[in-house]
Write an enzyme that holds these catalytic residues in place. Structure first.
Site, PDB file in Angstrom:
ATOM      1  N   LYS A   1       0.817  -1.213   0.000  1.00 14.75           N
ATOM      2  CA  LYS A   1       0.000   0.000   0.000  1.00 14.75           C
ATOM      3  C   LYS A   1       0.859   1.276   0.000  1.00 14.75           C
ATOM      4  O   LYS A   1       2.063   1.224   0.303  1.00 14.75           O
ATOM      5  CB  LYS A   1      -0.917  -0.006   1.224  1.00 14.75           C
ATOM      6  CG  LYS A   1      -2.011  -1.068   1.171  1.00 14.75           C
ATOM      7  CD  LYS A   1      -2.941  -0.946   2.380  1.00 14.75           C
ATOM      8  CE  LYS A   1      -4.082  -1.937   2.307  1.00 14.75           C
ATOM      9  NZ  LYS A   1      -4.997  -1.788   3.480  1.00 14.75           N
TER      10      LYS A   1
ATOM     11  N   TYR B   1     -12.964  -2.754  -3.001  1.00 16.24           N
ATOM     12  CA  TYR B   1     -13.451  -2.492  -1.648  1.00 16.24           C
ATOM     13  C   TYR B   1     -14.980  -2.365  -1.623  1.00 16.24           C
ATOM     14  O   TYR B   1     -15.535  -1.588  -0.831  1.00 16.24           O
ATOM     15  CB  TYR B   1     -12.794  -1.238  -1.079  1.00 16.24           C
ATOM     16  CG  TYR B   1     -11.360  -1.441  -0.625  1.00 16.24           C
ATOM     17  CD1 TYR B   1     -10.997  -2.547   0.159  1.00 16.24           C
ATOM     18  CD2 TYR B   1     -10.361  -0.509  -0.946  1.00 16.24           C
ATOM     19  CE1 TYR B   1      -9.683  -2.730   0.580  1.00 16.24           C
ATOM     20  CE2 TYR B   1      -9.042  -0.696  -0.522  1.00 16.24           C
ATOM     21  CZ  TYR B   1      -8.713  -1.804   0.239  1.00 16.24           C
ATOM     22  OH  TYR B   1      -7.418  -1.982   0.672  1.00 16.24           O
TER      23      TYR B   1
ATOM     24  N   PHE C   1     -15.553   5.864   6.075  1.00 18.91           N
ATOM     25  CA  PHE C   1     -14.132   6.063   5.734  1.00 18.91           C
ATOM     26  C   PHE C   1     -13.802   5.672   4.291  1.00 18.91           C
ATOM     27  O   PHE C   1     -12.655   5.744   3.887  1.00 18.91           O
ATOM     28  CB  PHE C   1     -13.237   5.290   6.707  1.00 18.91           C
ATOM     29  CG  PHE C   1     -13.492   3.794   6.760  1.00 18.91           C
ATOM     30  CD1 PHE C   1     -12.957   2.940   5.804  1.00 18.91           C
ATOM     31  CD2 PHE C   1     -14.284   3.254   7.771  1.00 18.91           C
ATOM     32  CE1 PHE C   1     -13.188   1.570   5.858  1.00 18.91           C
ATOM     33  CE2 PHE C   1     -14.530   1.872   7.828  1.00 18.91           C
ATOM     34  CZ  PHE C   1     -13.977   1.035   6.869  1.00 18.91           C
TER      35      PHE C   1
ATOM     36  N   ARG D   1      -2.475 -14.316   4.804  1.00 18.44           N
ATOM     37  CA  ARG D   1      -3.224 -13.484   5.756  1.00 18.44           C
ATOM     38  C   ARG D   1      -2.556 -13.512   7.142  1.00 18.44           C
ATOM     39  O   ARG D   1      -2.475 -12.495   7.827  1.00 18.44           O
ATOM     40  CB  ARG D   1      -4.671 -13.986   5.892  1.00 18.44           C
ATOM     41  CG  ARG D   1      -5.565 -13.670   4.710  1.00 18.44           C
ATOM     42  CD  ARG D   1      -5.965 -12.216   4.625  1.00 18.44           C
ATOM     43  NE  ARG D   1      -6.942 -11.809   5.621  1.00 18.44           N
ATOM     44  CZ  ARG D   1      -7.586 -10.638   5.601  1.00 18.44           C
ATOM     45  NH1 ARG D   1      -7.330  -9.747   4.639  1.00 18.44           N
ATOM     46  NH2 ARG D   1      -8.446 -10.325   6.533  1.00 18.44           N
TER      47      ARG D   1
ATOM     48  N   THR E   1      -6.242  -6.374  10.704  1.00 13.14           N
ATOM     49  CA  THR E   1      -6.407  -5.051  10.096  1.00 13.14           C
ATOM     50  C   THR E   1      -5.851  -3.927  10.969  1.00 13.14           C
ATOM     51  O   THR E   1      -5.117  -3.059  10.485  1.00 13.14           O
ATOM     52  CB  THR E   1      -7.916  -4.796   9.824  1.00 13.14           C
ATOM     53  OG1 THR E   1      -8.467  -5.929   9.152  1.00 13.14           O
ATOM     54  CG2 THR E   1      -8.112  -3.536   9.000  1.00 13.14           C
TER      55      THR E   1
ATOM     56  N   ARG F   1       2.062  -6.447   9.656  1.00 15.17           N
ATOM     57  CA  ARG F   1       1.409  -5.302  10.296  1.00 15.17           C
ATOM     58  C   ARG F   1       1.869  -5.165  11.748  1.00 15.17           C
ATOM     59  O   ARG F   1       2.082  -4.053  12.241  1.00 15.17           O
ATOM     60  CB  ARG F   1      -0.108  -5.454  10.206  1.00 15.17           C
ATOM     61  CG  ARG F   1      -0.662  -5.184   8.792  1.00 15.17           C
ATOM     62  CD  ARG F   1      -2.077  -5.668   8.649  1.00 15.17           C
ATOM     63  NE  ARG F   1      -2.714  -5.207   7.410  1.00 15.17           N
ATOM     64  CZ  ARG F   1      -3.904  -5.627   6.986  1.00 15.17           C
ATOM     65  NH1 ARG F   1      -4.581  -6.515   7.696  1.00 15.17           N
ATOM     66  NH2 ARG F   1      -4.418  -5.166   5.861  1.00 15.17           N
TER      67      ARG F   1
ATOM     68  N   ASN G   1      -1.978   0.423   6.964  1.00 11.44           N
ATOM     69  CA  ASN G   1      -1.550  -0.870   7.503  1.00 11.44           C
ATOM     70  C   ASN G   1      -0.703  -1.675   6.504  1.00 11.44           C
ATOM     71  O   ASN G   1      -0.672  -2.891   6.525  1.00 11.44           O
ATOM     72  CB  ASN G   1      -2.748  -1.659   8.042  1.00 11.44           C
ATOM     73  CG  ASN G   1      -3.817  -1.871   6.993  1.00 11.44           C
ATOM     74  OD1 ASN G   1      -3.587  -1.632   5.810  1.00 11.44           O
ATOM     75  ND2 ASN G   1      -4.975  -2.331   7.409  1.00 11.44           N
TER      76      ASN G   1
ATOM     77  N   HIS H   1      -2.298  -5.165   1.627  1.00 12.94           N
ATOM     78  CA  HIS H   1      -3.582  -5.839   1.422  1.00 12.94           C
ATOM     79  C   HIS H   1      -3.279  -7.290   1.107  1.00 12.94           C
ATOM     80  O   HIS H   1      -2.308  -7.585   0.411  1.00 12.94           O
ATOM     81  CB  HIS H   1      -4.351  -5.239   0.240  1.00 12.94           C
ATOM     82  CG  HIS H   1      -5.454  -6.143  -0.230  1.00 12.94           C
ATOM     83  ND1 HIS H   1      -6.678  -6.204   0.388  1.00 12.94           N
ATOM     84  CD2 HIS H   1      -5.490  -7.089  -1.218  1.00 12.94           C
ATOM     85  CE1 HIS H   1      -7.426  -7.125  -0.205  1.00 12.94           C
ATOM     86  NE2 HIS H   1      -6.721  -7.681  -1.177  1.00 12.94           N
TER      87      HIS H   1
ATOM     88  N   GLU I   1      -9.524 -11.626  -7.219  1.00  8.41           N
ATOM     89  CA  GLU I   1      -8.519 -10.560  -7.170  1.00  8.41           C
ATOM     90  C   GLU I   1      -7.344 -10.832  -8.112  1.00  8.41           C
ATOM     91  O   GLU I   1      -6.778  -9.898  -8.684  1.00  8.41           O
ATOM     92  CB  GLU I   1      -8.035 -10.360  -5.725  1.00  8.41           C
ATOM     93  CG  GLU I   1      -9.124  -9.732  -4.856  1.00  8.41           C
ATOM     94  CD  GLU I   1      -8.719  -9.493  -3.407  1.00  8.41           C
ATOM     95  OE1 GLU I   1      -7.531  -9.674  -3.062  1.00  8.41           O
ATOM     96  OE2 GLU I   1      -9.608  -9.107  -2.616  1.00  8.41           O
TER      97      GLU I   1
HETATM   98  P1  DAT Z   1      -8.156  -6.089   5.625  1.00  7.35           P
HETATM   99  O1  DAT Z   1      -7.298  -5.101   4.868  1.00  7.35           O
HETATM  100  O2  DAT Z   1      -7.486  -6.550   6.890  1.00  7.35           O
HETATM  101  O3  DAT Z   1      -8.667  -7.207   4.764  1.00  7.35           O
HETATM  102  P2  DAT Z   1     -10.825  -4.913   5.424  1.00  7.35           P
HETATM  103  O4  DAT Z   1     -11.008  -5.673   4.157  1.00  7.35           O
HETATM  104  O5  DAT Z   1     -11.900  -5.024   6.456  1.00  7.35           O
HETATM  105  O6  DAT Z   1      -9.445  -5.296   6.158  1.00  7.35           O
HETATM  106  O7  DAT Z   1     -10.652  -3.374   5.104  1.00  7.35           O
HETATM  107  C1  DAT Z   1      -9.874  -2.974   4.014  1.00  7.35           C
HETATM  108  C2  DAT Z   1      -9.085  -1.751   4.389  1.00  7.35           C
HETATM  109  O8  DAT Z   1      -9.978  -0.675   4.709  1.00  7.35           O
HETATM  110  C3  DAT Z   1      -8.202  -1.920   5.632  1.00  7.35           C
HETATM  111  O9  DAT Z   1      -6.974  -2.546   5.334  1.00  7.35           O
HETATM  112  C4  DAT Z   1      -8.055  -0.505   6.073  1.00  7.35           C
HETATM  113  C5  DAT Z   1      -9.409   0.114   5.745  1.00  7.35           C
HETATM  114  N1  DAT Z   1     -10.287   0.086   6.919  1.00  7.35           N
HETATM  115  C6  DAT Z   1     -10.976  -0.983   7.380  1.00  7.35           C
HETATM  116  N2  DAT Z   1     -11.668  -0.668   8.481  1.00  7.35           N
HETATM  117  C7  DAT Z   1     -11.396   0.630   8.731  1.00  7.35           C
HETATM  118  C8  DAT Z   1     -11.811   1.568   9.720  1.00  7.35           C
HETATM  119  N3  DAT Z   1     -12.653   1.227  10.704  1.00  7.35           N
HETATM  120  N4  DAT Z   1     -11.321   2.831   9.650  1.00  7.35           N
HETATM  121  C9  DAT Z   1     -10.496   3.199   8.651  1.00  7.35           C
HETATM  122  N5  DAT Z   1     -10.063   2.381   7.675  1.00  7.35           N
HETATM  123  C10 DAT Z   1     -10.514   1.115   7.717  1.00  7.35           C
HETATM  124 MG    MG Z   2      -9.959  -7.147   3.162  1.00  5.05          MG
END
Ligand code: DAT
Ligand code: MG
Length: 156
Positions: free
Chosen positions: A11, A51, A59, A87, A93, A104, A114, A117, A128
């Protein structure tokens, strides 16, 4: 045991912090096989698809802006049951609570910044791989290391 492919994105925070090598090294040392690698700029359309599960979150806009703030490095890794393994290497996350030893857990403090991805299921990984790579950008080759990374029955 099934050979799987999964996607990792380095990222923008990791690009800015000079962590491409550190992150790549961890997957290489694990014994995974790199079959696709490129730097790319993500656009709004691709990010809405990628996403989609977060489209309604407050957000989302800042997440999208963050992911477009620099190019990312996209990687396709292959290995036996590697979706889950990758993972685990990435960690949860919320990076400041991620397990020490994970990417992370070792390299980040933020929920949004973080550093990586990773695909979260076999089904999403397959989608993906197609989202981020064209077929001619994925490379098949014999990784001689496999003979030492896996037992014969795990590769059968
Ligand atoms: P991951 O990246 O662990 O698969 P995710 O798919 O739930 O997590 O979310 C994708 C990304 O979105 C994550 O890496 C960072 C952002 N994100 C998730 N939850 C968030 C939150 N509560 N506030 C801000 N950014 C967030
Ligand atoms: Mg995810």
């Amino acid at each position: 045991m099934s050979m799987e492919r999964t996607i990792v994105l380095v990222k923008p925070d990791a690009i800015q912090r000079g962590l491409i090598g550190e992150i790549t090294t961890r997957f290489e040392k694990k014994g995974l096989k790199l079959i696709g690698l490129k730097m790319m700029e993500l656009d709004d359309v691709l990010l809405r698809e990628h996403y989609a599960h977060l489209a309604d979150k407050p957000f989302f806009e800042s997440l999208s802006n963050f992911m477009r703030s620099t190019p990312v490095v996209a990687m396709c890794w292959e290995g036996v049951e590697c979706v889950n393994a990758v993972r685990l290497i990435c960690g949860i996350t919320k990076a400041r609570e991620a397990e020490a030893g994970s990417i992370r857990g070792d390299l980040a403090m933020s929920v949004s910044c973080n550093v990586v991805h990773a695909s979260d299921s076999v089904e999403n990984a397959e989608a993906e791989v197609m989202r981020f790579f064209n077929e001619d950008e994925l490379h098949g080759y014999d990784k001689t290391e496999y003979a030492h990374v896996y037992a014969d029955d795990e590769l059968a």
